[in-house]
Design a protein around this motif. Structure first.
Motif, PDB file in Angstrom:
ATOM      1  N   LYS A 146     -36.747  11.834  12.840  1.00 56.14           N
ATOM      2  CA  LYS A 146     -36.162  12.911  12.045  1.00 56.14           C
ATOM      3  C   LYS A 146     -35.053  12.369  11.150  1.00 56.14           C
ATOM      4  N   GLN A 147     -34.248  11.451  11.668  1.00 56.28           N
ATOM      5  CA  GLN A 147     -33.160  10.931  10.844  1.00 56.28           C
ATOM      6  C   GLN A 147     -33.698  10.097   9.684  1.00 56.28           C
ATOM      7  N   ILE A 148     -34.734   9.328   9.923  1.00 54.91           N
ATOM      8  CA  ILE A 148     -35.369   8.571   8.834  1.00 54.91           C
ATOM      9  C   ILE A 148     -35.862   9.531   7.756  1.00 54.91           C
ATOM     10  N   SER A 149     -36.488  10.611   8.186  1.00 61.39           N
ATOM     11  CA  SER A 149     -36.964  11.618   7.244  1.00 61.39           C
ATOM     12  C   SER A 149     -35.807  12.282   6.504  1.00 61.39           C
ATOM     13  N   ASP A 150     -34.719  12.572   7.216  1.00 65.62           N
ATOM     14  CA  ASP A 150     -33.543  13.187   6.599  1.00 65.62           C
ATOM     15  C   ASP A 150     -32.968  12.298   5.500  1.00 65.62           C
ATOM     16  N   ILE A 151     -32.844  11.005   5.800  1.00 66.96           N
ATOM     17  CA  ILE A 151     -32.283  10.070   4.826  1.00 66.96           C
ATOM     18  C   ILE A 151     -33.179   9.968   3.599  1.00 66.96           C
ATOM     19  N   ASN A 152     -34.473   9.858   3.829  1.00 68.14           N
ATOM     20  CA  ASN A 152     -35.408   9.788   2.697  1.00 68.14           C
ATOM     21  C   ASN A 152     -35.328  11.043   1.837  1.00 68.14           C
ATOM     22  N   ALA A 153     -35.197  12.188   2.485  1.00 65.18           N
ATOM     23  CA  ALA A 153     -35.102  13.443   1.732  1.00 65.18           C
ATOM     24  C   ALA A 153     -33.822  13.481   0.905  1.00 65.18           C
ATOM     25  N   PHE A 154     -32.718  13.042   1.468  1.00 67.87           N
ATOM     26  CA  PHE A 154     -31.463  12.989   0.718  1.00 67.87           C
ATOM     27  C   PHE A 154     -31.599  12.105  -0.520  1.00 67.87           C
ATOM     28  N   VAL A 155     -32.154  10.919  -0.329  1.00 70.10           N
ATOM     29  CA  VAL A 155     -32.278   9.964  -1.444  1.00 70.10           C
ATOM     30  C   VAL A 155     -33.183  10.520  -2.532  1.00 70.10           C
ATOM     31  N   ASN A 156     -34.298  11.096  -2.130  1.00 70.39           N
ATOM     32  CA  ASN A 156     -35.275  11.594  -3.106  1.00 70.39           C
ATOM     33  C   ASN A 156     -34.839  12.885  -3.783  1.00 70.39           C
ATOM     34  N   SER A 157     -33.875  13.572  -3.179  1.00 67.67           N
ATOM     35  CA  SER A 157     -33.439  14.847  -3.762  1.00 67.67           C
ATOM     36  C   SER A 157     -32.618  14.653  -5.032  1.00 67.67           C
ATOM     37  N   GLY A 158     -31.986  13.511  -5.153  1.00 67.54           N
ATOM     38  CA  GLY A 158     -31.103  13.283  -6.297  1.00 67.54           C
ATOM     39  C   GLY A 158     -29.853  14.125  -6.254  1.00 67.54           C
ATOM     40  N   GLN A 159     -29.571  14.746  -5.120  1.00 68.56           N
ATOM     41  CA  GLN A 159     -28.439  15.668  -5.002  1.00 68.56           C
ATOM     42  C   GLN A 159     -27.255  15.067  -4.259  1.00 68.56           C
ATOM     43  N   CYS A 160     -27.275  13.741  -4.068  1.00 67.88           N
ATOM     44  CA  CYS A 160     -26.189  13.087  -3.328  1.00 67.88           C
ATOM     45  C   CYS A 160     -25.530  12.026  -4.201  1.00 67.88           C
ATOM     46  N   ASP A 161     -24.230  12.103  -4.352  1.00 67.19           N
ATOM     47  CA  ASP A 161     -23.512  11.030  -5.036  1.00 67.19           C
ATOM     48  C   ASP A 161     -23.220   9.884  -4.084  1.00 67.19           C
ATOM     49  N   ALA A 162     -23.061  10.180  -2.807  1.00 65.16           N
ATOM     50  CA  ALA A 162     -22.848   9.165  -1.776  1.00 65.16           C
ATOM     51  C   ALA A 162     -23.440   9.689  -0.481  1.00 65.16           C
ATOM     52  N   LEU A 163     -23.882   8.758   0.356  1.00 63.52           N
ATOM     53  CA  LEU A 163     -24.501   9.124   1.630  1.00 63.52           C
ATOM     54  C   LEU A 163     -23.712   8.519   2.780  1.00 63.52           C
ATOM     55  N   ILE A 164     -23.328   9.363   3.722  1.00 65.49           N
ATOM     56  CA  ILE A 164     -22.676   8.931   4.956  1.00 65.49           C
ATOM     57  C   ILE A 164     -23.727   8.972   6.066  1.00 65.49           C
ATOM     58  N   VAL A 165     -23.774   7.918   6.886  1.00 59.91           N
ATOM     59  CA  VAL A 165     -24.772   7.853   7.957  1.00 59.91           C
ATOM     60  C   VAL A 165     -24.113   7.458   9.271  1.00 59.91           C
ATOM     61  N   SER A 166     -24.387   8.227  10.304  1.00 59.00           N
ATOM     62  CA  SER A 166     -24.097   7.820  11.673  1.00 59.00           C
ATOM     63  C   SER A 166     -25.453   7.645  12.348  1.00 59.00           C
ATOM     64  N   PRO A 167     -25.932   6.399  12.503  1.00 59.92           N
ATOM     65  CA  PRO A 167     -27.305   6.157  12.962  1.00 59.92           C
ATOM     66  C   PRO A 167     -27.548   6.587  14.402  1.00 59.92           C
ATOM     67  N   ASN A 168     -28.764   7.059  14.652  1.00 62.38           N
ATOM     68  CA  ASN A 168     -29.138   7.429  16.007  1.00 62.38           C
ATOM     69  C   ASN A 168     -29.292   6.188  16.875  1.00 62.38           C
ATOM     70  N   THR A 169     -30.145   5.274  16.453  1.00 59.00           N
ATOM     71  CA  THR A 169     -30.244   3.967  17.097  1.00 59.00           C
ATOM     72  C   THR A 169     -30.233   2.895  16.008  1.00 59.00           C
ATOM     73  N   THR A 170     -29.928   1.694  16.425  1.00 61.07           N
ATOM     74  CA  THR A 170     -29.602   0.641  15.464  1.00 61.07           C
ATOM     75  C   THR A 170     -30.820   0.125  14.705  1.00 61.07           C
ATOM     76  N   ALA A 171     -31.778  -0.430  15.431  1.00 65.93           N
ATOM     77  CA  ALA A 171     -32.913  -1.087  14.775  1.00 65.93           C
ATOM     78  C   ALA A 171     -33.760  -0.102  13.972  1.00 65.93           C
ATOM     79  N   ALA A 172     -34.003   1.077  14.548  1.00 57.20           N
ATOM     80  CA  ALA A 172     -34.910   2.022  13.904  1.00 57.20           C
ATOM     81  C   ALA A 172     -34.392   2.529  12.566  1.00 57.20           C
TER      82      ALA A 172
END
Length: 374
Positions: free
Chosen positions: A114-140
């Protein structure tokens, strides 16, 4: 000058070692141990803006006119520490309304996919000037963060990724530091050759794995017998049942080491119910543990992973978008431990049982009500 050079070398090594994501890295252990003794730089009354000697990253290429649209991909609000932290972040956003046009939050609910999908959606939306991420797990989460960083500035905090792509990675000293503080105290206070039960919450998260790697090393060096290392999933009932089982099996347990403190009181209640003396224990800075510690005069320590760190990514994102330098690529915040000598300073009966004392939120608007206090 020599001190600044030494700190720069220390943090540069820490950054590269952390990126390797070896959860049992002796060199990283030594670096974080050294950082525990470093005096922080920055405003005395704002530890969330302090640093432990980091260098500055040039952010001129990200400069743009504000106000800004910030997006936040959150691993989840699935434990009390994260609830307090996210409350801090929202309050920090409100405190910077002049610079923030919008703040959009996606909760991954503790799920990598879900977090991978969330990040991709943010990037593709063009609605973010900056992205903050607190990762669920490291490698994934590493590939998704790296892909996002090609399109917009990314600030990672709390848990890390295996990449240099983010503009900065913000967190306190780290898991090794936490593990060192708790395990060293327990090893010092229990009898030589004593027994310890280790309680963990979940596997695969860098900061938690590092905590256990540090503790396991110290217990081995000090000749402490680890009778078990069990995952509790942060559940009070499961924690209590595990401790009861070990008490029944071993009779006497001298110490309880925890990689996160939210269920510390449940662990202690198992000893009470069994009529056993309280163990030497490390918890965290949550109020129910601090209050029980004070009431029962426990032999205890509270290493912290301060929730004030949730304020820092918002501050960093705004500075980046203004083209102002930020500490990086690793921004290390101070990571104090609560001791018997400092306990009274942090006990606050007006706050909820699972409020974390090092929130850095006391001067923010709507404190304490916003955090559930009275």
């Amino acid at each position: 000058m020599k001190t600044q050079i030494a700190l720069a070398a220390l943090l540069a090594g820490l950054s590269s070692a952390a990126l390797a994501q070896n959860f049992n890295d002796p060199a990283e252990f030594e670096r974080q141990k050294a950082l525990l003794t470093v005096a922080p730089q920055g405003p005395d009354s704002k530890p969330w803006e302090q640093n432990l000697g980091g260098e500055k990253v040039d952010t001129a290429k990200y400069k743009k006119p504000g106000p800004y649209k910030l997006c936040f991909s959150n691993a989840g609000v699935n434990n009390p520490w994260r609830v307090v932290g996210f409350t801090n972040m929202q309050a920090e956003v409100d405190a910077n309304k002049a610079d923030i046009a919008s703040f959009t939050h996606a909760d991954a609910e503790g799920k990598d996919d879900k977090q991978i999908s969330d990040i991709n959606a943010f990037v593709n939306s063009g609605q973010c000037d900056a992205l903050i991420v607190s990762p669920n797990t490291t490698a994934a989460l590493t590939p998704a963060v790296e892909a996002a960083a090609k399109k917009l500035p990314v600030v990672v905090f709390d848990r890390g990724v295996d990449s240099k792509a983010p503009v900065t990675f913000i967190n306190p000293i780290g898991g090794y530091g936490f593990g060192i503080q708790g395990a060293s105290f327990i090893a010092e206070k229990i009898p030589a050759g004593g027994s310890v039960l280790a309680l963990r919450i979940l596997p695969g998260v860098d900061v938690l794995e590092n905590r256990w790697a540090a503790a396991e090393r110290i217990f081995k060096e000090k000749g402490i017998k680890v009778v078990g290392a069990e995952f509790t999933n942060g559940d009070n009932a499961k924690t209590k049942a595990i401790v009861e089982d070990y008490i029944n099996r071993f009779g006497k347990i001298d110490g309880v080491w925890m990689d996160a403190g939210a269920t510390a009181v449940a662990a202690l209640e198992a000893f009470e119910d069994a009529g056993k003396p309280f163990p030497v224990i490390n918890g965290e800075d949550q109020q129910d543990f601090l209050q029980k510690w004070k009431k029962n005069k426990l032999t205890a320590i509270a290493p912290t992973y301060p929730t004030y760190q949730w304020r820092t990514p918002v501050i960093a994102a705004i500075r980046i978008l203004k083209g102002e330098p930020v500490v990086g690529p690793t921004w290390k915040l101070p990571q104090p431990a609560i001791t018997t000598e400092t306990l009274d300073k942090f006990v606050n009966d007006k706050m909820p049982p699972l409020h974390y004392a090092l929130c850095g939120c006391e001067q923010m608007t709507n404190y304490p009500a916003r955090w559930g206090g009275k």
